[in-house]
Design an enzyme around this catalytic site. Structure first.
Site, PDB file in Angstrom:
ATOM      1  N   ALA A 162      86.936  70.905 101.091  1.00 48.83           N
ATOM      2  CA  ALA A 162      86.200  71.906 100.316  1.00 48.83           C
ATOM      3  C   ALA A 162      85.170  72.638 101.154  1.00 48.83           C
ATOM      4  CB  ALA A 162      85.514  71.244  99.115  1.00 48.83           C
ATOM      5  N   SER A 209      83.596  67.181 105.392  1.00 48.55           N
ATOM      6  CA  SER A 209      84.044  65.808 105.159  1.00 48.55           C
ATOM      7  C   SER A 209      84.650  65.185 106.410  1.00 48.55           C
ATOM      8  CB  SER A 209      85.039  65.754 103.997  1.00 48.55           C
ATOM      9  OG  SER A 209      86.143  66.607 104.221  1.00 48.55           O
ATOM     10  N   ASP A 214      79.585  71.337 112.605  1.00 44.65           N
ATOM     11  CA  ASP A 214      79.763  70.318 111.567  1.00 44.65           C
ATOM     12  C   ASP A 214      79.382  68.936 112.087  1.00 44.65           C
ATOM     13  OD1 ASP A 214      80.759  72.456 110.154  1.00 44.65           O
ATOM     14  OD2 ASP A 214      82.557  71.422 109.467  1.00 44.65           O
ATOM     15  N   PRO A 261      86.901  66.323  99.280  1.00 45.97           N
ATOM     16  CA  PRO A 261      87.537  66.616 100.562  1.00 45.97           C
ATOM     17  C   PRO A 261      88.112  68.024 100.582  1.00 45.97           C
ATOM     18  CG  PRO A 261      89.013  65.326  99.198  1.00 45.97           C
ATOM     19  CD  PRO A 261      87.717  65.453  98.425  1.00 45.97           C
ATOM     20  N   ALA A 274      81.852  64.269 108.816  1.00 46.69           N
ATOM     21  CA  ALA A 274      81.126  63.101 108.320  1.00 46.69           C
ATOM     22  C   ALA A 274      81.898  61.823 108.620  1.00 46.69           C
ATOM     23  CB  ALA A 274      80.882  63.236 106.817  1.00 46.69           C
TER      24      ALA A 274
END
Length: 307
Positions: free
Chosen positions: A103, A107, A148, A101, A110
């Site tokens: 990073a 995340s 994203d 997470p 997702a």
């Protein structure tokens, strides 16, 4: 009777392949989906009046989704559920993920995409899932670009320019990517500000660097489509140097990039905001030697499939 959720849903993670920071100024970027970024499984709680729980051990998350919670993950999940007209009680959701997470690997997108799919089901349209994800992403990022969420929902490799629909790129050969966490916290907002400060101070010097980053993206797309991994590796190295000129690399990332090349990577570069986060390496013919070079950092190896 509580509103039902589907038993399982998943979404991709994301890695920026080329184009960091320049994309903020209207130049293109290329992003790749990381398969099985997260898997969520839902099961009914014993009492349908109990709040939804969310447990993701890999991310040290164990929450109850209470309205009015000040936890950003709880708030984001509740925004997604509200957007989808989903339940707010009666379910236990458990997640598994190989993504670290915070990073720069998508995340949060997702999670919100997979949560929307728990409500909508596997047949939901990409646009509906992305719109629901963005409702949650705004909690984390204010006004997200949408890249994203689109990559998390669609996967594959996408060319993205701010304000334009993403275009799918079809790799001519599998892309062997090794993502190496630096273990150094990073702040996207701080690094965007560093780049902007350098541009404002030296526009006649820094603007050509941004243009060169954009040109590396277009050359990279050509290499990806033609399966030319050696050229793509060179472009990784060039992009890392250009990003360093924008003041978003660090000595630690520079050392990691050099170590990755010494271990057989075709090329290596920072990915995402920089000054921390992760290094992205394009593996050579012996990817195991690359992952072995960073045993304490737990590299993540993924192969993005060819068309």
């Amino acid at each position: 009777m509580t509103i039902p959720l589907h038993p399982r849903a998943e979404a991709h993670g994301k890695v920026i392949v080329l184009g960091e920071h320049a994309v903020v100024y209207g130049y293109p970027a290329v992003a790749a989906g990381l398969p099985q970024g997260i898997v969520l499984e839902a099961s009914p709680r014993s009492d349908p009046r109990l709040p939804i729980t969310l447990t993701i051990p890999a991310w040290d998350l164990d929450l109850e989704l209470h309205p009015g919670s000040d936890h950003p993950v709880a708030r984001a999940c509740l925004e997604v559920l509200a957007h989808c007209d989903g339940p707010v009680t009666g379910w236990a959701i458990r997640g598994s993920s190989a993504l670290p997470p915070r990073a720069g690997l998508g995340s949060s997108a997702a999670l919100t995409v997979a949560l929307a799919r728990l409500v909508y089901g596997p047949g939901a349209s990409l646009d509906d899932v992305v719109a629901a994800s963005l409702a949650g992403e705004r909690v984390f990022h204010g006004e997200p670009s949408g890249l994203d969420s689109r990559v998390a929902a669609q996967g594959g490799v996408l060319r993205y320019v701010r304000g334009e629909p993403p275009r799918q790129i079809r790799p001519g050969a599998p892309l062997p990517l090794c993502i190496i966490p630096s273990g150094i916290p990073r702040s996207t907002a701080d690094q965007v500000a560093r780049c902007r400060s350098r541009l404002e101070h030296l526009p006649s010097v820094v603007r050509p660097v941004l243009i060169a980053v954009g040109q590396a993206v277009e050359s990279g797309i050509h290499a990806i489509e033609h399966g030319d991994l050696d050229t793509l590796g060179v472009l990784f190295d060039v992009a890392h140097g250009l990003l360093g000129a924008l003041d978003v690399s660090s000595p630690a990332l520079d050392r990691m990039a050099a170590d990755a090349r010494a271990a057989g990577a075709r090329g290596a570069k920072l990915t995402g905001a920089g000054c921390g986060g992760c290094l992205l390496a394009l593996a050579g013919d012996a990817p195991e030697s690359l992952t072995a070079a960073f045993p304490s950092l737990r590299p993540l190896f993924v192969e993005v499939a060819a068309s």
